[in-house]
Design an enzyme around this catalytic site. Structure first.
Site, PDB file in Angstrom:
ATOM      1  CB  ILE A  35     -25.409  -4.125  45.268  1.00 38.27           C
ATOM      2  CG1 ILE A  35     -24.362  -3.044  45.030  1.00 38.27           C
ATOM      3  CG2 ILE A  35     -26.460  -3.659  46.264  1.00 38.27           C
ATOM      4  CD1 ILE A  35     -24.923  -1.777  44.409  1.00 38.27           C
ATOM      5  CE  LYS A  74     -25.531  -3.575  34.999  1.00 36.97           C
ATOM      6  NZ  LYS A  74     -24.527  -2.528  35.223  1.00 36.97           N
ATOM      7  N   GLY A 112     -16.213  -5.059  38.966  1.00 40.20           N
ATOM      8  CA  GLY A 112     -14.894  -5.407  39.505  1.00 40.20           C
ATOM      9  C   GLY A 112     -14.873  -6.881  39.865  1.00 40.20           C
TER      10      GLY A 112
HETATM   11  N1  LIG Z   1     -16.383  -7.311  34.839  1.00 39.64           N
HETATM   12  C1  LIG Z   1     -17.280  -6.952  35.736  1.00 39.64           C
HETATM   13  O1  LIG Z   1     -16.991  -6.172  36.656  1.00 39.64           O
HETATM   14  C2  LIG Z   1     -18.679  -7.502  35.658  1.00 39.64           C
HETATM   15  C3  LIG Z   1     -19.639  -7.059  36.589  1.00 39.64           C
HETATM   16  C4  LIG Z   1     -20.924  -7.605  36.560  1.00 39.64           C
HETATM   17  C5  LIG Z   1     -21.240  -8.540  35.585  1.00 39.64           C
HETATM   18  N2  LIG Z   1     -20.281  -8.922  34.674  1.00 39.64           N
HETATM   19  C6  LIG Z   1     -20.666  -9.911  33.684  1.00 39.64           C
HETATM   20  O2  LIG Z   1     -19.849 -11.066  33.857  1.00 39.64           O
HETATM   21  C7  LIG Z   1     -19.641 -11.721  32.622  1.00 39.64           C
HETATM   22  C8  LIG Z   1     -18.141 -11.883  32.384  1.00 39.64           C
HETATM   23  O3  LIG Z   1     -17.542 -10.592  32.363  1.00 39.64           O
HETATM   24  P1  LIG Z   1     -15.961 -10.386  32.451  1.00 39.64           P
HETATM   25  O4  LIG Z   1     -15.758  -8.950  32.699  1.00 39.64           O
HETATM   26  O5  LIG Z   1     -15.353 -11.381  33.345  1.00 39.64           O
HETATM   27  O6  LIG Z   1     -15.549 -10.705  30.934  1.00 39.64           O
HETATM   28  P2  LIG Z   1     -14.086 -10.958  30.372  1.00 39.64           P
HETATM   29  O7  LIG Z   1     -13.041 -10.499  31.310  1.00 39.64           O
HETATM   30  O8  LIG Z   1     -14.088 -10.449  28.976  1.00 39.64           O
HETATM   31  O9  LIG Z   1     -13.999 -12.564  30.325  1.00 39.64           O
HETATM   32  C9  LIG Z   1     -14.757 -13.330  29.433  1.00 39.64           C
HETATM   33  C10 LIG Z   1     -14.272 -14.757  29.484  1.00 39.64           C
HETATM   34  O10 LIG Z   1     -15.079 -15.516  28.590  1.00 39.64           O
HETATM   35  C11 LIG Z   1     -14.230 -16.277  27.741  1.00 39.64           C
HETATM   36  N3  LIG Z   1     -14.890 -16.404  26.435  1.00 39.64           N
HETATM   37  C12 LIG Z   1     -15.301 -15.411  25.638  1.00 39.64           C
HETATM   38  N4  LIG Z   1     -15.863 -15.911  24.517  1.00 39.64           N
HETATM   39  C13 LIG Z   1     -15.785 -17.252  24.631  1.00 39.64           C
HETATM   40  C14 LIG Z   1     -16.157 -18.318  23.795  1.00 39.64           C
HETATM   41  N5  LIG Z   1     -16.736 -18.115  22.605  1.00 39.64           N
HETATM   42  N6  LIG Z   1     -15.920 -19.566  24.232  1.00 39.64           N
HETATM   43  C15 LIG Z   1     -15.314 -19.809  25.411  1.00 39.64           C
HETATM   44  N7  LIG Z   1     -14.942 -18.824  26.254  1.00 39.64           N
HETATM   45  C16 LIG Z   1     -15.164 -17.572  25.848  1.00 39.64           C
HETATM   46  C17 LIG Z   1     -12.934 -15.521  27.650  1.00 39.64           C
HETATM   47  O11 LIG Z   1     -11.896 -16.423  27.317  1.00 39.64           O
HETATM   48  P3  LIG Z   1     -10.364 -15.951  27.119  1.00 39.64           P
HETATM   49  O12 LIG Z   1      -9.968 -15.330  28.437  1.00 39.64           O
HETATM   50  O13 LIG Z   1      -9.641 -17.205  26.860  1.00 39.64           O
HETATM   51  O14 LIG Z   1     -10.378 -14.986  25.990  1.00 39.64           O
HETATM   52  C18 LIG Z   1     -12.825 -14.937  29.044  1.00 39.64           C
HETATM   53  O15 LIG Z   1     -12.155 -15.830  29.888  1.00 39.64           O
HETATM   54  C19 LIG Z   1     -20.366 -10.862  31.584  1.00 39.64           C
HETATM   55  O16 LIG Z   1     -21.664 -11.367  31.383  1.00 39.64           O
HETATM   56  C20 LIG Z   1     -20.458  -9.497  32.249  1.00 39.64           C
HETATM   57  O17 LIG Z   1     -21.538  -8.731  31.792  1.00 39.64           O
HETATM   58  C21 LIG Z   1     -19.030  -8.419  34.693  1.00 39.64           C
END
Ligand SMILES: NC(=O)c1ccc[n+]([C@@H]2O[C@H](COP(=O)([O-])OP(=O)(O)OC[C@H]3O[C@@H](n4cnc5c(N)ncnc54)[C@H](OP(=O)(O)O)[C@@H]3O)[C@@H](O)[C@H]2O)c1
Length: 432
Positions: free
Chosen positions: A138, A207, A304
């Site tokens: 959004i 948020k 998502g």
């Molecule tokens: N998911 C959602 O719908 C959503 C919505 C709004 C905001 N967000 C925000 O977006 C961000 C990412 O969320 P996500 O859901 O995409 O998380 P995720 O699926 O858990 O992905 C996290 C990524 O970060 C990498 N990572 C984690 N620790 C690391 C480290 N120490 N060094 C290098 N890479 C590292 C992981 O590597 P590996 O894959 O190699 O383990 C993975 O690729 C967060 O801040 C979350 O709050 C997410």
């Protein structure tokens, strides 16, 4: 066409790989809209071998993402890792100090360190953008920072956590209990294995703190958010709210009260006539009330890969167009720390639910405590017996000072009749 905006992407999970997919699919159109292409030049995550469902072979893999900060081929670093501190924060600080623009979806980091990072960005005329950090797809940051920027925002509130809204609305639909719905949500991937950040209200509070800063021009104050989650809500509460013409939603609520900042995340009873009562499932919605615009409501998918990537790439398009802008709605140096308003001074109606032993005199004990605290009861909605043999007593107060409601419950805190802490929810009204 002019030179591309060259980005380095740290984190290739749900959002990071969504960003790559979106740029691959919509790249040509994005280049037209941005005036130049957006090109991924380098990527990094923990595990190089993980299959992410997207071809990563065209991109330079970097083991140590801190190298992005000094890479002359990188204009902008995109952080999709998460966590308020640790590698995400280090990357943000290094990237901005290294002269790179920075885009993140990380609400925890912005809620805790947004002022410091905004200072770093603004001192060097760099962009720091975080549209995806609040309510996923959004465009509410843009909506408040730009579209509503001519208004004094009177209050900002909304459904800021999709997991909680999914749980509450599923309980509402099926009459099921919290734990059963949480387990289903985990099995379906709607809730994390450790859901505490979501269900205890912390994610919504991150948020809310960002929205409040944007709306009121006050410094981000996460520690000033009063937080309660949804763990203790029972199917009976939802049924009784419904009987009164309300639906239960976890709301983040922020406003300026007599010059002081009030911020709270709490389950509320929302009147069925209010649009937030009709936000179901994992959808998010943010309401901002401006003194000239009136009520604005932003609604859509709060999470998502697709929706979140959409918000991240919109930030990149702004940067490609040369719009770094202020990080919040005004220069960070002018955002003052606000005094915190005490919730005890607020007046409103509250729903209170007790679980008590099935024995005579309990109701009299509760009503006496409330009378002594000068809280009058508008309606005793229902008493009903649980399977365990306890009795649920639910009531709605007349307009009362919140401090008096707290006092009435304190008077009962040593009572041997009460089984567990009472649940208190406020009835959403125009004065909240
Ligand atoms: N998911 C959602 O719908 C959503 C919505 C709004 C905001 N967000 C925000 O977006 C961000 C990412 O969320 P996500 O859901 O995409 O998380 P995720 O699926 O858990 O992905 C996290 C990524 O970060 C990498 N990572 C984690 N620790 C690391 C480290 N120490 N060094 C290098 N890479 C590292 C992981 O590597 P590996 O894959 O190699 O383990 C993975 O690729 C967060 O801040 C979350 O709050 C997410």
């Amino acid at each position: 066409m002019t030179t591309p905006l060259r980005i380095a992407l740290a984190g290739l999970g749900t959002v990071g790989s969504g960003v790559i997919r979106l740029i691959n699919e919509n790249g040509a159109m994005i280049a037209q809209r941005a005036g130049r292409p957006i090109e991924v030049v380098a990527i990094s995550a923990r595990n190089r071998d993980r299959d992410r469902g997207v071809d990563l072979s065209p991109y330079k893999w970097v083991d140590d993402m801190t190298d992005f900060a000094s890479d002359p081929d990188v204009d902008c670093v995109v952080e999709m890792i998460g966590g308020s501190d640790g590698p995400a924060l280090e990357l943000a600080r290094n990237s901005l100090r290294g002269g790179k623009s920075f885009v993140t979806a990380n609400k925890a980091m912005i809620a805790h360190h947004g002022m410091e990072l905004a200072g770093l960005a603004e001192n060097q005329n760099l962009a720091l953008k975080y549209e995806a950090a609040v309510a996923g797809g959004i465009p509410v940051i843009k909506g408040l920072r730009e579209g509503a920027s001519a208004n004094r925002i009177e209050r900002v509130y909304g459904i800021l956590n999709g997991t909680c809204n999914y749980i509450l609305t599923t309980m509402e639909k099926h009459g099921s209990d919290f734990n059963a719905v949480l387990k289903d949500a985990q099995d379906l991937g709607y809730a994390e294995a450790d859901p505490s950040f979501d269900i205890d209200g912390v994610d919504a509070a991150h948020k809310l703190a960002i929205l409040a800063a944007l709306s009121f021009g006050t410094a981000v104050d996460f520690d000033g958010v009063e937080i309660a989650g949804i763990r203790n809500i029972m199917a009976a509460d939802i049924g009784q709210a419904k009987a009164l013409g309300y639906r239960i939603r976890l709301l983040g609520m922020a406003r300026i009260d007599d010059g002081k900042l009030f911020q709270r995340v709490n389950p509320y009873l929302v009147p069925e006539s209010h649009p937030l009562a009709h936000i179901d499932g994992s959808t998010n919605a943010v309401v901002a009330e401006g003194n000239f615009s009136g009520r604005l409501m932003f609604q859509g998918a709060g999470a998502g890969d697709g929706p979140t990537a959409s918000a991240v790439v919109a930030d990149l398009i702004d940067i490609a167009r040369g719009d770094s802008g202020t990080v919040f709605a005004m220069p960070v140096d002018e955002m003052a720390q606000s005094e915190r308003a005490e919730s005890g001074n607020r007046t409103g109606k509250s729903y209170i639910r007790f679980v008590v032993a099935d024995k005579p005199g309990v109701l009299a004990e509760i009503t006496a405590a409330m009378r002594d605290a000068e809280v009058s009861i508008e309606s005793l909605i229902q008493t009903e017996k649980t399977e365990e043999g306890s009795v649920l007593i639910s009531m709605v107060t007349h307009q009362s000072m919140e401090r008096d409601v707290v006092l009435s419950l304190q008077k009962l805190s040593d009572s041997s009749s009460l089984q567990g802490a009472p649940v208190v929810m406020h009835l959403l009204s125009d004065e909240d």
